[in-house]
Design an enzyme around this catalytic site. Sequence first.
Site, short mmCIF file in Angstrom:
data_model
loop_
_atom_site.label_atom_id
_atom_site.label_comp_id
_atom_site.label_asym_id
_atom_site.label_seq_id
_atom_site.Cartn_x
_atom_site.Cartn_y
_atom_site.Cartn_z
N GLU A 1 0.83 -1.20 0.00
CA GLU A 1 0.00 0.00 0.00
C GLU A 1 0.87 1.26 0.00
O GLU A 1 0.58 2.25 -0.67
CB GLU A 1 -0.93 -0.01 1.22
CG GLU A 1 -2.18 0.81 1.06
CD GLU A 1 -3.23 0.45 2.10
OE1 GLU A 1 -4.09 -0.39 1.79
OE2 GLU A 1 -3.17 0.98 3.23
N GLU B 1 2.09 1.74 -3.34
CA GLU B 1 0.99 2.21 -4.20
C GLU B 1 0.77 3.71 -4.02
O GLU B 1 0.59 4.46 -4.98
CB GLU B 1 -0.30 1.43 -3.88
CG GLU B 1 -1.45 1.77 -4.82
CD GLU B 1 -2.77 1.11 -4.42
OE1 GLU B 1 -2.77 0.27 -3.50
OE2 GLU B 1 -3.79 1.44 -5.06
N CYS C 1 -8.49 -2.13 4.02
CA CYS C 1 -8.36 -3.31 4.87
C CYS C 1 -9.68 -3.80 5.43
O CYS C 1 -9.79 -4.92 5.89
CB CYS C 1 -7.47 -3.00 6.08
SG CYS C 1 -5.90 -2.34 5.61
N SER D 1 -7.36 2.01 -2.33
CA SER D 1 -6.17 1.22 -2.63
C SER D 1 -6.63 -0.11 -3.21
O SER D 1 -7.65 -0.65 -2.80
CB SER D 1 -5.38 0.99 -1.34
OG SER D 1 -4.53 -0.12 -1.51
N LYS E 1 -15.70 -9.88 7.67
CA LYS E 1 -14.66 -10.76 7.13
C LYS E 1 -15.24 -12.08 6.66
O LYS E 1 -14.73 -12.72 5.75
CB LYS E 1 -13.59 -11.02 8.20
CG LYS E 1 -12.74 -9.81 8.54
CD LYS E 1 -11.65 -9.57 7.52
CE LYS E 1 -10.89 -8.30 7.82
NZ LYS E 1 -10.07 -7.86 6.69
N GLU F 1 -16.39 -11.20 3.39
CA GLU F 1 -15.27 -10.92 2.49
C GLU F 1 -14.68 -12.20 1.91
O GLU F 1 -14.38 -12.29 0.71
CB GLU F 1 -14.18 -10.14 3.24
CG GLU F 1 -13.01 -9.72 2.35
CD GLU F 1 -11.87 -9.09 3.16
OE1 GLU F 1 -11.63 -9.54 4.30
OE2 GLU F 1 -11.24 -8.16 2.65
N GLU G 1 -14.15 -12.80 -6.02
CA GLU G 1 -12.79 -12.49 -6.50
C GLU G 1 -11.70 -12.95 -5.52
O GLU G 1 -10.53 -12.85 -5.83
CB GLU G 1 -12.66 -10.98 -6.80
CG GLU G 1 -12.87 -10.04 -5.62
CD GLU G 1 -14.33 -9.62 -5.43
OE1 GLU G 1 -15.24 -10.36 -5.86
OE2 GLU G 1 -14.56 -8.56 -4.83
N CYS H 1 -10.80 -2.01 14.45
CA CYS H 1 -11.13 -3.44 14.55
C CYS H 1 -11.33 -3.91 15.99
O CYS H 1 -12.07 -4.85 16.22
CB CYS H 1 -10.04 -4.27 13.91
SG CYS H 1 -9.73 -3.76 12.21
#
Lengths: 162, 566, 577
Positions: free
Chosen positions: C278, C281, C298, C318, C357, C360, C365, C502
């Site tokens: 990141e 990036e 994230c 990102s 999560k 996710e 993908e 989190c």
Amino acid sequence: MATCSCGCGEDELTKQLDKIIDPYRGQPGGLIQVLTRAQELIGYLPKWTLIRIAKALGLSLQDVYGVATFYAFFSLIPRGRHKISVCAGTACYVKGTNMVVKTIRGHLGIKPGQTTPDSRFTLEIVRCIGACGLAPAMIIDGKDVHGRLEPEQIPQILEQYA
Amino acid sequence: MKSVDELAKIRDSRRAALKIREGVPSATEKAHIMMCGGAGCISSKCTDVVDAMKECLAKHGIADQVKIILTGCMGPCDMGPVAIIYPDATFYRRLRVKDAEAIVEEHILKGNPVQRLLYRSPGAKEPTRCVHDIDLFKKQKKIVLRNNFYIDPTSIEDYIARDGYAALAKALTEMQPAEIIEEVKKSGLRGRGGAGFSTGMKWGFTAAAKGSPKYVVCNGDEGDPGAFMDRSVLEGDPHSIIEGMAICGRAIGAEQGYVYVRAEYPLAIERLSHAIEEARKYGLLGKDIFGTGFNFDIEIRIGAGAFVCGEETALLHSIEGKRGEPRPRPPFPANAGVWGKPTVLNNVETWANIPEIILKGADWFASIGTEKSKGTKVFALAGRINNTGIVEVPMGTTLREIVYEIGGGIPRKKNFKAVQTGGPSGGCIPAEYLDTPVDYDSLGALGAIMGSGGMIVMDEDTCMVDIAKFFIDFCVDESCGKCSPCRIGTKRMLEILERITNGEGREGDIELLEELAKTIKSTALCGLGQTAPNPVLSTIRYFRHEYEEHIKECKCRSGVCELKKE
Amino acid sequence: MITLTIDNQKVAVEEGTTILEAAEKLGIKIPTLCYLKEINVIGACRICVVEVQGAKAFVPACVAPVAEGMVVRTNTPAVIKARKLILELILSDHPMECLTCVRNQNCELQKLAEAFGITEVRFEGEKTSYPIDDSSPAIVRDPRKCVLCRRCVSVCTNIQTVNAIQAQERGFNTLIAPAFNEKLANVECVQCGQCSLVCPTAAIHEVDDTQRVWEALADPNKHVIVQTAPATRVQVGETIGAEPGSIVTGQLVAGLRRLGFDKVFDTDFTADLTIIEEGNELLERIKTGGTLPMITSCSPGWIKFAEHFYPDLLPHLSTCKSPQQMFGALAKTYYAQKAGIDPANIFSVSIMPCTAKKYECTRPEMKSSGYQDVDVVLTSRELGRMFKQAGLDITNLPEEEYDPPLGISTGAGEIFGASGGVMEAALRTVYEVVTGKELPNINFTECRGLTGVKEATVQVGDLPVKIAITNGLGNARKVLDKIRAGEADYHFIEIMCCPGGCIGGGGSPIPTNTEIRLKRIDAVYTEDERMTLRKSHENPAVQELYKEFLEKPLGHKSHELLHTHYTKRSNYPSEEC
């Protein structure tokens, strides 16, 4: 402009709905006004109208649905051509609301909240319509008050509505 | 219109044209026929009668000499269609299409009242012709409904002719805001929506509250099953509401008002919309009213069918387009109302009193009624009673006077059992308390409430357990679902009442109902929940034996409940 | 100050204080159910009613402001009786399934019923019977258990501004759900699970995936590996009774080994890797005039939120996968290769403070290894249950070390668990990479804490880097709207979906509140300071990974395994009928 591909003919309705919505665009406070007029236009509030209204007023669909289901005046399902609203105000109740409902049920074969299979009548029980002097009373299509009802008159009254 | 003088000019010219309604014969007009256009008479096809009369008048070539006006509700709905014919103020009832000819030919052309269409008081030998001589009306005192016999509700000039907007003119040009509030306080006017809070104090709190803009709201969400007083005012005299609200606007410093009306009252909405339009056209709403720099306008908000919206915080949410769920108070609307801003909220009947108080003075108003309940109260009289309809009586009139002298007693020689006041929030009052004067405190002491004015009479054919069930059923339906005592508690009460009226009542059910009722009353979030158990408590209090009969003997003395017997 | 009397004791409090808060000052805890400090103060359940002298009815302590001279009684027989009856009523519309309920022994309704000695419910009758919605991979809605406290609505609407659930219908039929009682999986719900965190009962709870993990652990053909998210080591202790903020890193590792995991790895490792990718990036975007500000990626709840509500801003995100998904992709490629295990036999579990999560890892993908990269996500709560089932009080276990290489990490990876941590970790690395100098002060305290929107400018060499950090999606909106309006000149923004980051995620132990969040945050930074390495680029295992496998940051392999793309979604269903 949303166009519906299912052939339901909603394009024209969509245009008219947008005219109702336009003065309230971006104004969540206008929700009940818009829903009231949309129902006047379409007869009930189909899902696509709620979505369209939500988007235009800047509300979540949840908010719009929450309001639409809170108020008894709004219907999310199609109703019959004629709406029979039997008054269940106290005066009517004391003088025979139950008899009126029973007679209509017997005659049309539908319970309150239901619509006849031929889409001719929807039966509902409503709060006081303010015709207590005529108890027991019912109002058809929101305008024709029929009062001092006796069981035998009811079929004749219903006959007038095709 | 830009000045008070212009208002006076309109008033004078219109008043001259309407002299006939004050009993002064006119050189150019034979009569004014005031046909009651209240909901009751409309459903009794009064418009057909009007058409027939018009046809008949045309036939006789006198169409231009007789005016027919559809008024607001005159009150005696049971006798509809009713009409008053001026200048001699003859009162006719139960008019049918076939009667049109007699009215025109006998009354209008020959000056002979049609005897068979006149009203005869119970027990009287002869009918009474003049409306002012009829007992039913003589016992009444019309403040709120002052104009319903006289004006065309769609004509602002008719209203002006009856001193309409003169109070607003006075408030704007002769009084300071604080004086207006003081006057309303001094009048002793208490909210006619049910709770009976001092109107003047409410205005005072809002005037003193920090925050702007401020708002004025009219609660026209008349939801009591069995009440149609507000409807009569909105349909019959909409300008009195507009004027009252504008006066308040001046008093508290508000420029915007909302009238919240039930969607189920299309005619009221139509009449009020028309009245607002006309008031704007005449410069009585809008900018710089009477050239004083005062701005005020009104918007209608439609209530979409939720009884709980009669509760003030729920109504405010509804005006904002949200679910009509009440919220805890404080803060009160005086501090945080519409859009969180200071707001005065009064019901229709309260507003209709305001112009009269300002015009005639607080002392005049306070001279009517009882020590703690001033003025008059409009009731919707219905149920097992002869003269169903709208009545307006001075506070302090006894229930007996209302039921028997004005209401004409119970039909078919049945025995009176109870009178229910206050709708789902109220209670049933038995025969032994018929001499109770109607005021906020006396009714409260009996476990009933003044409420908004529904008054339902019950006779021996009414089962009191069934009535309790009816009201609780209503509250279960109308509970917003926010607080647990009301949401679940009323439901459980209904289920217990259902089993009692089915013949499956159990020992201990009455006590369980009482326990539930008391807890709901003391813990529910809003007025709806806190008063929902009243009909059950009051029927248990006065008709416990009927409950016991259902439970122990499987018997319904009124023959209403279908009890399952073993 | 206002003086009042509560239960015969005088207390002076600020104007505007509620009776509940004033009583708390006297050590009187008035029972509540719908009330949730700072989140839901609506006076709906009426459990907190008290007697106020002169009042007609009881007064709800949670909303009623104090008044001068007020005399309050919180425990008269009448008050207790009223509360008991209200509880009885609530229970009469509740499925009595306590023993088989996921919230058994951690249910606020159950606790109240116990405290008030409710031994009988005298009311029978209709119960709420809306069907259970288990459509979402993350969250289950069970309206039967709903007490209509509306905490979930408040948190979803006011804190997260997602508005995926709302009260509908009315009275006894009131239901909290998406419009048309649509399934959660089909609406704009971002799966953050904050609703499940505030629910007093089990009306909204996480999907329980423990059985799938037990089965994998029992399967001799499966190589079962586990990764633990940064926040979990300061959370899992609480599920077995440890004080909030207890650090149980080593015990957690020990416990997981005892459950039978073949390898215990650490998400902190891929957190470090995220910083490298990141960070590069960001520098790339700054250098080449790419889309700025760049926003962290994230937090899967935040990602779904962006897709639904700010699809026009997706180029700002990102392209880095979350550390969980980077780990998943590497576990079944790099690690499989290195350990000589057929990736088909690797069962990859992650322990997360997060419900999103779970969603996710099921995104289509997230299969860059050729398999579903992460097989099962367990929340801290579920892992706590597994430990209980195994009879493991991990607080008594000896501390053990994570397995190399995917278990090696730095303090920078660890602070990912708190709001501002990703930014701070990135700054530690970006500064040194850009300037080639060692950071004079490694602690970027301006990044830390619970403030909703934090802004700062950090001088990195010649470049003043403007940053913003938000936690809670309502706060994210403030910054996102600025970007939309063209009023944001930030370079880099960290957005975490949940309040506090989190450590306050939707899969955290219950209760989670501001006070507990702060304790966990303290623990995260304590853990950071305990580490010998505290900068991601110093992580030797990450360096080795690039040398052996990835070659270079943003390289071809990185793009294949560590970066992803996003999908524009709508926050409304289609208008077609």
